[in-house]
Design a protein around this motif. Structure first.
Motif: not given
Length: 227
Positions: A133, A136, A138, A183, A187
């Protein structure tokens, strides 16, 4: 005559077992293609291409497609063949509601039945997801997320719950992946995972139930927001 009859019966049994095994391989392969995103909602299943790719005949592919249609992953269109099923928002909402109830029960069962090593494994997966996370990433997060939820239902030690859960989740793979891509969702999603693990470590069945239900409910909210 009896020997011949027995031999024929044994040969038929072996042939049937072999056919079932090949069909199972085809089922697993198509499921993996759907889970990985290689096949997406609305895609047509090309039996010839799949048969060539897997090195088998089209018969087992056809049988696998029928099995996956019954599981809710594929749908048939008259004179057009099999397609990856497209799940409507109403259908997704129904599935999420059921998944939430099952996940909550799983949380309670984990508190009662799982050993410390199983809970430690869940905590470790959450730590790995946090790394993904933060970057970023994914793709990595999604794979770890699947492992985390698989480990959860396994730790509940209830085979019927596990089977039902997997049938539901298999139908939500595409939708869940889309929801996670937004986006900030990585998190937020992992913060919820941390809350789940904290409840499990504390052996608090009520808190685990609530945390898992909340996580599933929030997943639906994220999905709706992504549409």
């Amino acid at each position: 005559m009896r020997t011949s009859t027995s031999t024929n019966s044994a040969t038929q049994a072996i042939s049937q077992r072999r056919a079932n095994t090949i069909t199972s391989i085809a089922v697993d392969a198509i499921e993996e293609m759907i889970v990985s995103g290689e096949l997406v909602a609305g895609d047509r299943i090309n039996e010839s291409t799949l048969a060539e790719r897997l090195g088998i005949s089209r018969g087992p592919i056809r049988e696998a497609c029928r099995s996956l249609e019954q599981a809710g992953l594929l749908t048939s269109k008259v004179n057009r063949g099999m397609y990856v099923r497209e799940v409507s928002l109403d259908e997704a909402r129904d599935l999420y509601e059921l998944r939430g109830a099952i996940a909550g029960l799983a949380g309670e069962l984990i508190v009662k039945r799982a050993d410390d090593a199983e809970i430690a494994k869940l905590s470790g997966l959450v730590d790995q997801m946090q790394v993904a996370a933060d970057k970023s990433n994914t793709a990595d997060y999604y794979k770890l997320n699947l492992q985390f939820h698989d480990a959860l239902v396994i730790a509940a030690r209830n085979s019927s719950l596990e089977d039902t859960y997997r049938k539901i989740v298999n139908q939500l793979h595409l939708l869940r992946r889309r929801g996670l891509v937004q986006e900030g969702n990585l998190q937020v999603s992992n913060a919820e995972h941390k809350k789940i693990v904290a409840a499990l470590i504390q052996r608090d069945a009520s808190a685990a139930n609530n945390a898992l239900r909340e996580h599933v409910s929030n997943g639906l909210t994220r999905l709706i927001a992504s549409l």
